[in-house]
Enzyme design. Structure first.
Site, PDB file in Angstrom:
ATOM      1  N   ASP A 169       0.873  -1.165   0.000  1.00 33.25           N
ATOM      2  CA  ASP A 169       0.000   0.000   0.000  1.00 33.25           C
ATOM      3  C   ASP A 169       0.921   1.228   0.000  1.00 33.25           C
ATOM      4  OD1 ASP A 169      -2.324   1.612   0.271  1.00 33.25           O
ATOM      5  OD2 ASP A 169      -2.054   1.671   2.437  1.00 33.25           O
ATOM      6  N   LEU A 170       0.379   2.404  -0.249  1.00 29.16           N
ATOM      7  CA  LEU A 170       1.209   3.616  -0.322  1.00 29.16           C
ATOM      8  C   LEU A 170       1.114   4.442   0.960  1.00 29.16           C
ATOM      9  CD1 LEU A 170       2.998   5.530  -2.051  1.00 29.16           C
ATOM     10  CD2 LEU A 170       0.878   6.638  -2.779  1.00 29.16           C
ATOM     11  N   ASP A 171      -0.053   5.029   1.197  1.00 26.73           N
ATOM     12  CA  ASP A 171      -0.233   5.940   2.327  1.00 26.73           C
ATOM     13  C   ASP A 171      -0.118   5.204   3.653  1.00 26.73           C
ATOM     14  OD1 ASP A 171      -0.719   7.825   0.401  1.00 26.73           O
ATOM     15  OD2 ASP A 171      -2.896   7.771   0.607  1.00 26.73           O
TER      16      ASP A 171
ATOM     17  N   THR B  44       1.275  10.289   3.759  1.00 26.72           N
ATOM     18  CA  THR B  44       0.561  11.400   3.125  1.00 26.72           C
ATOM     19  C   THR B  44      -0.753  11.702   3.838  1.00 26.72           C
ATOM     20  OG1 THR B  44      -0.394   9.858   1.544  1.00 26.72           O
ATOM     21  CG2 THR B  44       1.562  11.046   0.836  1.00 26.72           C
TER      22      THR B  44
ATOM     23  N   LYS C 242      -9.082   6.367   6.705  1.00 29.31           N
ATOM     24  CA  LYS C 242      -7.966   5.476   6.371  1.00 29.31           C
ATOM     25  C   LYS C 242      -8.398   4.381   5.413  1.00 29.31           C
ATOM     26  CE  LYS C 242      -4.077   5.149   9.516  1.00 29.31           C
ATOM     27  NZ  LYS C 242      -3.438   4.339  10.565  1.00 29.31           N
ATOM     28  N   GLY C 243      -7.701   4.283   4.282  1.00 30.92           N
ATOM     29  CA  GLY C 243      -7.979   3.222   3.313  1.00 30.92           C
ATOM     30  C   GLY C 243      -9.286   3.379   2.570  1.00 30.92           C
TER      31      GLY C 243
ATOM     32  N   ARG D 260     -11.735   8.567  -2.138  1.00 28.23           N
ATOM     33  CA  ARG D 260     -11.990  10.000  -2.000  1.00 28.23           C
ATOM     34  C   ARG D 260     -13.489  10.296  -1.968  1.00 28.23           C
ATOM     35  NH1 ARG D 260     -10.045  13.361  -6.850  1.00 28.23           N
ATOM     36  NH2 ARG D 260      -8.248  12.011  -6.543  1.00 28.23           N
TER      37      ARG D 260
ATOM     38  N   SER E 181      -5.099   5.460  -3.728  1.00 29.05           N
ATOM     39  CA  SER E 181      -4.741   6.813  -4.155  1.00 29.05           C
ATOM     40  C   SER E 181      -4.702   6.927  -5.676  1.00 29.05           C
ATOM     41  CB  SER E 181      -3.363   7.186  -3.597  1.00 29.05           C
ATOM     42  OG  SER E 181      -2.915   8.399  -4.165  1.00 29.05           O
TER      43      SER E 181
ATOM     44  N   ASN F  87      -3.148   9.391  -6.934  1.00 26.06           N
ATOM     45  CA  ASN F  87      -1.914  10.161  -7.129  1.00 26.06           C
ATOM     46  C   ASN F  87      -0.668   9.338  -6.808  1.00 26.06           C
ATOM     47  OD1 ASN F  87      -3.318  12.787  -7.606  1.00 26.06           O
ATOM     48  ND2 ASN F  87      -4.029  12.449  -5.525  1.00 26.06           N
TER      49      ASN F  87
ATOM     50  N   LYS G  98     -11.287  -1.138  -1.081  1.00 26.18           N
ATOM     51  CA  LYS G  98     -10.972  -2.084  -0.025  1.00 26.18           C
ATOM     52  C   LYS G  98     -12.069  -1.963   1.048  1.00 26.18           C
ATOM     53  CE  LYS G  98      -6.078  -1.017  -0.791  1.00 26.18           C
ATOM     54  NZ  LYS G  98      -4.894  -0.328  -0.251  1.00 26.18           N
TER      55      LYS G  98
ATOM     56  N   GLU H 222       0.105  -3.443   4.632  1.00 20.47           N
ATOM     57  CA  GLU H 222      -1.027  -2.516   4.770  1.00 20.47           C
ATOM     58  C   GLU H 222      -1.046  -1.865   6.143  1.00 20.47           C
ATOM     59  OE1 GLU H 222      -3.635  -0.948   3.848  1.00 20.47           O
ATOM     60  OE2 GLU H 222      -4.006  -1.566   1.792  1.00 20.47           O
ATOM     61  N   ASP H 223      -1.587  -0.627   6.204  1.00 23.85           N
ATOM     62  CA  ASP H 223      -1.702   0.057   7.501  1.00 23.85           C
ATOM     63  C   ASP H 223      -3.149   0.285   7.914  1.00 23.85           C
ATOM     64  OD1 ASP H 223      -2.263   2.108   5.572  1.00 23.85           O
ATOM     65  OD2 ASP H 223      -1.868   3.592   7.137  1.00 23.85           O
TER      66      ASP H 223
END
Length: 220
Positions: A9-11, A17, A45-46, A49, A116, A118, A145, A169-170
């Site tokens: 995962d990214l964020d 971010t 979270k996760g 948008r 994301s 981005n 998710k 994953e967070d």
């Protein structure tokens, strides 16, 4: 045969971010006439948008037309993009490069699986894009998710079966998505919150090379 691919995962896993998302949502909330706290931001979270905006409007008890809703989505993203424009390598979370470099040296395929939209520009900003063999982000998926779609697409791009993939994953929804995909789930963050993960670490500084090697072994 052991694990064949790793998906990140990214964020909150590679970079943090969340603080920029929070600032952008807070700015929008203030413009709409209400406060938005860091505690409330945890609900995001996760989450996509669109869903985040729905939650924000519920918090502020704000009703919006479809035209207004679309405008708020664009406005929030533009503010967020202004924040991430200033990102650099200092934003990478501790020991992430160590793990990525180790996997690269072992020729293990690496993918990004993020909600994301981005993700690519962020990875470019922090100079990590070259580590990834596949990028799956919010532009590639239709289901959020805990639906496993994002990770299943990543496995497909890496030409690897889901059960041979490890996911970092967070978020609870992300761990559930990895589990729903029959992948090995590794929670990065509070183990009490991410209790459904197969393994837990507060961050990558706690993860040693021996653990990564164990995931690649036939017994993993």
């Amino acid at each position: 045969m052991g694990t064949a691919a790793f998906i990140f995962d990214l964020d909150g896993v590679i970079v943090d971010t969340a603080k920029y998302h929070y600032l952008a949502w807070k700015k929008l909330a203030n413009e709409l006439g209400f406060e938005f706290t860091k505690e409330q931001n945890e609900l995001f979270k996760g989450v996509s948008r669109k869903r985040c905006l729905e939650i924000l409007l519920d918090i502020g008890d704000v009703t919006a037309t479809q035209e207004e809703f679309d405008k708020y989505m664009v406005e929030k993203n533009e503010d967020y993009l202004e924040y991430i424009e200033k990102m650099d390598e200092s934003e990478i979370l501790p020991d992430v490069p160590k793990v990525l470099s180790f996997l690269k040296e072992k020729n293990i395929p690496i993918a990004l699986g993020s909600a994301s939209k981005n993700a690519r520009p962020i990875l470019e900003k922090v100079k990590l894009l070259s580590y990834f063999d596949a990028i799956v982000d919010g532009n590639d998926v239709t289901k959020a998710k805990p639906d496993p779609e994002v990770f299943l697409i990543a496995a497909n791009k890496l030409e690897t079966s889901p059960e041979k993939c490890v996911v970092f994953e967070d978020a609870v929804a992300g761990i559930q998505a990895a589990n729903n995909a029959n992948m090995i789930s590794i929670g990065i963050g509070d183990a009490k919150v991410l209790s459904e993960a197969d393994h837990n670490f507060n961050d990558f500084t706690e993860m040693n090379i021996e653990f990564l090697e164990s995931l690649m072994s036939p017994q993993a």
